[in-house]
Design a protein around this motif. Structure first.
Motif, mmCIF file in Angstrom:
data_model
loop_
_atom_site.group_PDB
_atom_site.id
_atom_site.type_symbol
_atom_site.label_atom_id
_atom_site.label_comp_id
_atom_site.label_asym_id
_atom_site.label_seq_id
_atom_site.Cartn_x
_atom_site.Cartn_y
_atom_site.Cartn_z
ATOM 1 N N LEU A 85 0.872 -1.160 0.000
ATOM 2 C CA LEU A 85 0.000 0.000 0.000
ATOM 3 C C LEU A 85 0.915 1.217 0.000
ATOM 4 O O LEU A 85 1.626 1.484 0.974
ATOM 5 C CB LEU A 85 -0.896 -0.017 1.241
ATOM 6 N N ILE A 86 0.936 1.936 -1.112
ATOM 7 C CA ILE A 86 1.944 2.981 -1.322
ATOM 8 C C ILE A 86 1.277 4.346 -1.401
ATOM 9 O O ILE A 86 0.328 4.543 -2.155
ATOM 10 C CB ILE A 86 2.753 2.703 -2.603
ATOM 11 N N GLU A 87 1.792 5.286 -0.626
ATOM 12 C CA GLU A 87 1.262 6.642 -0.656
ATOM 13 C C GLU A 87 1.814 7.388 -1.866
ATOM 14 O O GLU A 87 3.024 7.422 -2.090
ATOM 15 C CB GLU A 87 1.634 7.391 0.621
ATOM 16 N N GLY A 88 0.923 7.963 -2.655
ATOM 17 C CA GLY A 88 1.357 8.731 -3.814
ATOM 18 C C GLY A 88 0.400 8.570 -4.972
ATOM 19 O O GLY A 88 -0.486 7.712 -4.960
ATOM 20 N N PRO A 89 0.561 9.373 -6.026
ATOM 21 C CA PRO A 89 -0.291 9.262 -7.219
ATOM 22 C C PRO A 89 -0.112 7.904 -7.890
ATOM 23 O O PRO A 89 0.984 7.350 -7.904
ATOM 24 C CB PRO A 89 0.209 10.405 -8.118
ATOM 25 N N ALA A 90 -1.184 7.393 -8.475
ATOM 26 C CA ALA A 90 -1.143 6.062 -9.082
ATOM 27 C C ALA A 90 -0.117 5.989 -10.217
ATOM 28 O O ALA A 90 0.646 5.021 -10.303
ATOM 29 C CB ALA A 90 -2.526 5.683 -9.602
ATOM 30 N N LEU A 91 -0.087 6.993 -11.098
ATOM 31 C CA LEU A 91 0.839 6.947 -12.231
ATOM 32 C C LEU A 91 2.290 6.917 -11.763
ATOM 33 O O LEU A 91 3.076 6.086 -12.209
ATOM 34 C CB LEU A 91 0.607 8.134 -13.160
ATOM 35 N N VAL A 124 -3.115 3.986 -20.490
ATOM 36 C CA VAL A 124 -2.414 4.476 -21.668
ATOM 37 C C VAL A 124 -1.074 5.084 -21.271
ATOM 38 O O VAL A 124 -0.033 4.817 -21.892
ATOM 39 C CB VAL A 124 -3.266 5.519 -22.417
ATOM 40 N N GLN A 125 -1.075 5.882 -20.225
ATOM 41 C CA GLN A 125 0.163 6.527 -19.800
ATOM 42 C C GLN A 125 1.184 5.513 -19.289
ATOM 43 O O GLN A 125 2.383 5.623 -19.565
ATOM 44 C CB GLN A 125 -0.146 7.569 -18.713
ATOM 45 N N VAL A 126 0.722 4.523 -18.539
ATOM 46 C CA VAL A 126 1.640 3.499 -18.051
ATOM 47 C C VAL A 126 2.190 2.681 -19.215
ATOM 48 O O VAL A 126 3.393 2.418 -19.299
ATOM 49 C CB VAL A 126 0.939 2.586 -17.020
ATOM 50 N N ALA A 127 1.312 2.270 -20.136
ATOM 51 C CA ALA A 127 1.762 1.479 -21.282
ATOM 52 C C ALA A 127 2.797 2.222 -22.106
ATOM 53 O O ALA A 127 3.743 1.624 -22.634
ATOM 54 C CB ALA A 127 0.566 1.097 -22.157
ATOM 55 N N ALA A 128 2.638 3.541 -22.224
ATOM 56 C CA ALA A 128 3.548 4.335 -23.046
ATOM 57 C C ALA A 128 4.887 4.567 -22.378
ATOM 58 O O ALA A 128 5.909 4.690 -23.065
ATOM 59 C CB ALA A 128 2.897 5.670 -23.387
ATOM 60 N N ARG A 129 4.927 4.620 -21.044
ATOM 61 C CA ARG A 129 6.125 5.096 -20.370
ATOM 62 C C ARG A 129 6.771 4.096 -19.422
ATOM 63 O O ARG A 129 7.833 4.363 -18.867
ATOM 64 C CB ARG A 129 5.763 6.367 -19.593
ATOM 65 N N ALA A 130 6.165 2.945 -19.206
ATOM 66 C CA ALA A 130 6.664 1.995 -18.213
ATOM 67 C C ALA A 130 8.066 1.502 -18.537
ATOM 68 O O ALA A 130 8.512 1.533 -19.681
ATOM 69 C CB ALA A 130 5.713 0.805 -18.106
ATOM 70 N N GLY A 131 8.741 1.026 -17.502
ATOM 71 C CA GLY A 131 10.088 0.479 -17.677
ATOM 72 C C GLY A 131 10.097 -0.983 -18.039
ATOM 73 O O GLY A 131 11.164 -1.607 -18.096
ATOM 74 N N GLN A 245 12.190 4.514 -26.191
ATOM 75 C CA GLN A 245 12.266 5.571 -25.192
ATOM 76 C C GLN A 245 10.931 5.698 -24.459
ATOM 77 O O GLN A 245 9.871 5.502 -25.037
ATOM 78 C CB GLN A 245 12.624 6.914 -25.844
ATOM 79 N N PRO A 246 10.958 6.058 -23.155
ATOM 80 C CA PRO A 246 9.737 6.148 -22.357
ATOM 81 C C PRO A 246 8.956 7.418 -22.621
ATOM 82 O O PRO A 246 8.746 8.250 -21.752
ATOM 83 C CB PRO A 246 10.269 6.108 -20.921
ATOM 84 N N SER A 247 8.503 7.570 -23.840
ATOM 85 C CA SER A 247 7.767 8.769 -24.234
ATOM 86 C C SER A 247 6.383 8.372 -24.701
ATOM 87 O O SER A 247 6.201 7.345 -25.339
ATOM 88 C CB SER A 247 8.496 9.493 -25.378
ATOM 89 N N ARG A 248 5.398 9.207 -24.372
ATOM 90 C CA ARG A 248 4.033 8.901 -24.802
ATOM 91 C C ARG A 248 3.958 8.761 -26.316
ATOM 92 O O ARG A 248 3.193 7.977 -26.852
ATOM 93 C CB ARG A 248 3.083 10.006 -24.330
ATOM 94 N N LEU A 259 -5.625 -0.768 -27.652
ATOM 95 C CA LEU A 259 -6.000 -0.412 -26.286
ATOM 96 C C LEU A 259 -7.429 0.125 -26.222
ATOM 97 O O LEU A 259 -8.178 -0.173 -25.294
ATOM 98 C CB LEU A 259 -5.038 0.632 -25.725
ATOM 99 N N TYR A 260 -7.825 0.895 -27.221
ATOM 100 C CA TYR A 260 -9.142 1.516 -27.205
ATOM 101 C C TYR A 260 -10.253 0.614 -27.727
ATOM 102 O O TYR A 260 -11.397 0.721 -27.283
ATOM 103 C CB TYR A 260 -9.124 2.814 -28.026
ATOM 104 N N HIS A 261 -9.942 -0.275 -28.655
ATOM 105 C CA HIS A 261 -11.018 -0.946 -29.374
ATOM 106 C C HIS A 261 -10.990 -2.479 -29.336
ATOM 107 O O HIS A 261 -12.000 -3.094 -29.687
ATOM 108 C CB HIS A 261 -11.012 -0.500 -30.842
ATOM 109 N N SER A 262 -9.911 -3.089 -28.940
ATOM 110 C CA SER A 262 -9.883 -4.547 -28.888
ATOM 111 C C SER A 262 -10.539 -5.038 -27.594
ATOM 112 O O SER A 262 -10.282 -4.490 -26.520
ATOM 113 C CB SER A 262 -8.436 -5.053 -28.950
#
Length: 279
Positions: A85-91, A124-131, A245-248, A259-262
């Motif tokens: 259980l981690i304090e902070g924003p989800a992203l 979407v943001q996690v998929a685009a930038r995750a490690g 690169q971890p860019s959107r 991601l949106y339609h499948s």
């Protein structure tokens, strides 16, 4: 950057309808690869005298983690797991967790039911930038079917094929390798060189995974629509990042369309980049 042998599968949970489905799929992934499952819930404490006490806020979050842990154990009884259980924003929390993860799993947040394109959506943001690679899950568990991998024989092809062959092997299902040829004339048949290129890309992976039945498939037409249509009969669909690169902006049009339609769980595969590795 290579993954450490003890890198966990991390699943992010919240109160959404997709979370427990994500936990089940994450548990199966972790068990299949003999990895620990790490269940994470991000929580922002509110410093406001008019809000309930921290303990009253914390109790539902702890209950959610306990429910997720029970769900994971039911799905894979021999599973090793931990909860955080981690304090902070989800992203921020999930990106930090992705730095040491073998795979990140999370619900789609209702993406497949959206008519607009919510770029700010957490998945979407996690998929685009995750490690690490990210598995985005729908509300319902997928039916049995093949693993579908969409490849363009460009950057990221080897990474996508490696994940897809492994997924087909432990699921004991066939692999559909889809190469789409976009011609100026939609009625034009794909050139023979397209199929030859696909076959060449599959050769080393067929040798490594002789147990996997492979169905090479070349189709001509609109790549996004074809991939979405093909995904409807798949158990999971695998595509690679457009770059490393971890860019959107590196989340390409095909990945976003899926991601949106499948209706099927989607894996966005990438080589770990190390940006979020904690010192």
């Amino acid at each position: 950057m290579s993954l450490p042998a003890n890198a966990p599968v991390v699943v992010g949970v919240d109160n959404s309808a997709q979370s427990m489905t994500a936990v089940r799929l994450a548990a199966h992934e972790a068990a299949a690869h003999r990895r620990t499952l790490r269940i994470v819930h991000a929580f922002n404490w509110v410093a406001d005298p008019d809000t309930p006490l921290e303990g009253e806020l914390r109790a539902p979050a702890e209950h959610l983690l306990n429910e997720a842990a029970n769900t994971a154990t039911e799905a894979a009884p021999e599973l090793r797991l931990s909860c955080a259980l981690i304090e902070g924003p989800a992203l921020t929390t999930l990106l930090r967790e992705s730095g040491s993860a073998a795979l990140m799993v999370l619900g789609d947040g209702g993406l497949s039911g959206q008519t607009a394109v919510p770029i700010e959506a957490l998945s979407v943001q996690v998929a685009a930038r995750a490690g690490c690679s990210v598995l985005v899950v729908r509300e319902s568990s997928p039916p049995s079917g093949p693993v579908l991998v969409g490849i363009d024989c460009g950057v990221g092809t080897e990474t996508a094929l490696g994940f897809a062959f492994d997924a087909a092997s432990w699921r004991e299902t066939e692999l559909v390798a889809l190469r789409i040829w976009e011609a100026d004339n939609p009625a034009q048949e794909p050139d023979h060189s397209v199929a030859d290129e696909l076959d060449s890309a599959l050769v080393p992976w067929r040798r490594k995974y002789p147990d996997v039945r492979v169905v090479p498939r070349v189709r001509s037409g609109d790549s996004k629509q074809i991939l979405i249509d093909e995904s409807r009969s798949a158990e999971v669909v695998v595509v690679s990042m457009r770059g490393e690169q971890p860019s959107r902006s590196m989340l390409g049009a095909l990945s976003q369309a899926l991601l949106y339609h499948s209706p099927t769980p989607v894996v966005i595969v990438r080589t770990p980049h190390g940006l979020y590795v904690q010192a």
